[in-house]
Design a protein around this motif. Structure first.
Motif, PDB file in Angstrom:
ATOM      1  N   TYR A 252      58.742  36.668  44.674  1.00 31.46           N
ATOM      2  CA  TYR A 252      57.507  36.046  44.203  1.00 31.46           C
ATOM      3  C   TYR A 252      57.341  36.242  42.686  1.00 31.46           C
ATOM      4  O   TYR A 252      56.943  35.329  41.962  1.00 31.46           O
ATOM      5  N   TRP A 253      57.678  37.444  42.212  1.00 31.62           N
ATOM      6  CA  TRP A 253      57.572  37.742  40.779  1.00 31.62           C
ATOM      7  C   TRP A 253      58.539  36.889  39.970  1.00 31.62           C
ATOM      8  O   TRP A 253      58.171  36.333  38.926  1.00 31.62           O
ATOM      9  N   LEU A 254      59.784  36.751  40.442  1.00 29.53           N
ATOM     10  CA  LEU A 254      60.770  35.961  39.707  1.00 29.53           C
ATOM     11  C   LEU A 254      60.400  34.487  39.677  1.00 29.53           C
ATOM     12  O   LEU A 254      60.633  33.800  38.676  1.00 29.53           O
ATOM     13  N   ILE A 255      59.803  33.992  40.745  1.00 30.97           N
ATOM     14  CA  ILE A 255      59.352  32.592  40.762  1.00 30.97           C
ATOM     15  C   ILE A 255      58.189  32.402  39.802  1.00 30.97           C
ATOM     16  O   ILE A 255      58.160  31.459  38.995  1.00 30.97           O
ATOM     17  N   TYR A 379      46.966  39.878  39.661  1.00 31.30           N
ATOM     18  CA  TYR A 379      47.337  39.683  38.257  1.00 31.30           C
ATOM     19  C   TYR A 379      48.262  38.485  38.035  1.00 31.30           C
ATOM     20  O   TYR A 379      48.787  38.319  36.937  1.00 31.30           O
ATOM     21  N   ALA A 380      48.465  37.655  39.067  1.00 29.22           N
ATOM     22  CA  ALA A 380      49.333  36.487  38.925  1.00 29.22           C
ATOM     23  C   ALA A 380      48.611  35.188  39.258  1.00 29.22           C
ATOM     24  O   ALA A 380      49.245  34.143  39.414  1.00 29.22           O
ATOM     25  N   GLY A 384      41.427  36.142  34.956  1.00 35.36           N
ATOM     26  CA  GLY A 384      41.374  37.448  34.320  1.00 35.36           C
ATOM     27  C   GLY A 384      42.696  37.755  33.634  1.00 35.36           C
ATOM     28  O   GLY A 384      43.394  36.865  33.137  1.00 35.36           O
ATOM     29  N   LEU A 385      43.055  39.016  33.597  1.00 32.04           N
ATOM     30  CA  LEU A 385      44.294  39.444  32.953  1.00 32.04           C
ATOM     31  C   LEU A 385      45.502  38.930  33.720  1.00 32.04           C
ATOM     32  O   LEU A 385      45.616  39.136  34.924  1.00 32.04           O
ATOM     33  N   TYR A 386      46.398  38.244  33.014  1.00 28.82           N
ATOM     34  CA  TYR A 386      47.626  37.731  33.629  1.00 28.82           C
ATOM     35  C   TYR A 386      48.758  38.698  33.331  1.00 28.82           C
ATOM     36  O   TYR A 386      49.221  38.814  32.192  1.00 28.82           O
ATOM     37  N   PHE A 387      49.199  39.440  34.342  1.00 33.17           N
ATOM     38  CA  PHE A 387      50.245  40.445  34.176  1.00 33.17           C
ATOM     39  C   PHE A 387      50.996  40.582  35.494  1.00 33.17           C
ATOM     40  O   PHE A 387      50.821  41.542  36.241  1.00 33.17           O
ATOM     41  N   PRO A 388      51.875  39.601  35.834  1.00 33.27           N
ATOM     42  CA  PRO A 388      52.577  39.636  37.133  1.00 33.27           C
ATOM     43  C   PRO A 388      53.505  40.830  37.291  1.00 33.27           C
ATOM     44  O   PRO A 388      53.920  41.137  38.408  1.00 33.27           O
TER      45      PRO A 388
END
Length: 416
Positions: A252-255, A379-380, A384-388
């Motif tokens: 999910y993070w890599l996508i 965070y994704a 708000g703060l975007y930090f996946p």
């Protein structure tokens, strides 16, 4: 958050015992390859069945891992206890066969509820990890157990080398194909095992099965009688909870962060698997022989924090590969701790020990996926703060705690 070896890697073990351990490693390889095959397609399969967005699919994926891990947590002590009573061979072959049938169910699953049914069955059958690792204690000399635990760990890593790569390619054609491939692998592995696998636990070393001990609480209470073991189990719990940052949200993070394809995701896991197989299947035994089991565990643990920080703050996808290389070195720690624990437990309770370890790891897989996917979702989602990369920052903090727990336990209770 669970390594094929060259024939000469078995060191001084007699030829017959070496062949047994190599085939057990092959079973672990088949088991983990089947799991690896389905990893790259889970996000799109969940999206296709539910129509959910990627961040929502990640949360559903977390609950699927939760179901899987809960069953492993509950059944690992039972599987370990049964292997102490009836032997390793029947337990390993039965669970591998039923795992193959489970993949058939998941290949057919028309609705989300059937994916949950499949994950529950997979969790029960996947608890065979305890029986596989108990074979090492049955056959290997105490001073060589870390090497052989590493070989089994390396076998699992090699399964991930091949599984996700093939799964990513098959998934480009159909999300169901990797499940069919996993089913075939498990069933073929069972057939080969019936013909080749020999029993490793003699009758005189078996003990009676009792549900009082063959449950998560009972096995942990039994292990608590040995302070070093319970302390290392605590360190392993925190270590594996940190690893859920990678296990639960990787695809999910890599996508989300780099828009990677299924094939790219699959081959990123392939790279990690190759490096982990090299570390655990080929290098950990040599490092233990050179600097000792205690220092080997220290050495491995120290690589976790920089790896997670690299993932968390990666400015481009090249840093993903840097983190993978650094993180693979943390694979030295687990086999070294397994050796230290195994050498302090009686011969008729090795299955119980491995069940307790498996339950500990599974408990992190109950808590970790829900926690890490929730952090990722928070965070994704562009609000708000975007930090996946936030789950990896959490993982780095947990690794620091694990190092401190390990250091305190080793200082107080370890003696060579």
């Amino acid at each position: 958050m669970p390594t094929a070896a060259r024939p000469d890697s078995a060191g001084s073990a007699p030829a017959g015992q070496q062949s047994i351990l190599l085939f057990v490693a092959f079973i672990v390889f088949i088991d983990m390859m089947g799991i690896g095959l389905i990893l790259p397609v889970m996000p799109s399969l969940i999206e296709g069945i539910t129509g959910a967005s990627i961040d929502r699919a990640a949360e559903i994926g977390g609950w699927l891992l939760f179901a899987y891990a809960t069953m492993q947590f509950l059944f690992a002590p039972i599987i370990g206890g049964l292997s102490d009573r009836f032997g390793r061979r029947p337990v390993l072959l039965t669970t591998l066969f039923l795992l193959g049938l489970d993949y058939v169910i998941m290949a057919w699953a028309p609705a989300l509820v059937w994916l949950f049914v499949g994950r529950i069955i997979s969790g029960v059958m996947g608890a065979s990890w305890a029986a596989a690792n108990s074979c090492v204690a049955d056959v290997a000399k105490p001073e060589e157990r870390g090497k052989f635990f590493g070989i089994l760990g390396g076998a699992g890593a090699m399964g991930f080398v091949i599984g996700p790569g093939i799964g990513g390619i098959l998934g480009e054609y159909n999300d169901r194909l990797p499940f069919i491939a996993a089913a075939v692998l498990a069933l073929v592995g069972t057939a080969v095992g019936i013909l080749i696998l020999k029993e490793t636990l003699p009758q005189e070393k078996r003990r009676a099965f009792t549900i009082v001990r063959a449950n998560p609480l009972g096995s942990l209470l039994q292990m608590s009688k040995t302070p070093l073991v319970i302390g290392f189990l605590a360190a392993i719990f925190i270590l594996q909870l940190a690893a859920q940052a990678q296990i639960a949200v990787w695809a999910y993070w890599l996508i989300e962060r780099f828009d990677w394809s299924k094939t790219q995701i699959g081959f990123s896991v392939v790279l990690f698997g190759i490096l982990l197989a090299l570390v655990q299947g080929g290098l950990v035994g040599r490092l233990i022989g050179r600097i000792g089991e205690r220092r080997t565990a220290y050495f491995g643990l120290m690589f976790g924090i920089p790896a997670y920080l690299t993932f968390a703050f990666a400015p481009n996808d090249w840093f993903v590969y840097v983190g993978i290389v650094v993180g693979a070195a943390s694979g030295f720690a687990f086999p070294a701790m397994q050796q230290m624990m195994s050498n302090r437990i009686s011969e008729d309770a090795q299955g119980e020990l491995q069940g307790a370890i498996a339950s500990t790891v599974s408990l992190t897989s109950i808590v970790g996926p829900v926690m890490m996917t929730a952090v990722f979702g928070a965070y994704a989602d562009q609000q708000g703060l975007y930090f996946p990369g936030a789950p990896f920052l959490v993982g780095a903090g947990l690794m620091l705690v694990s190092i401190l727990v390990y250091a305190a336990t080793a200082r107080r209770h370890y003696s060579a």
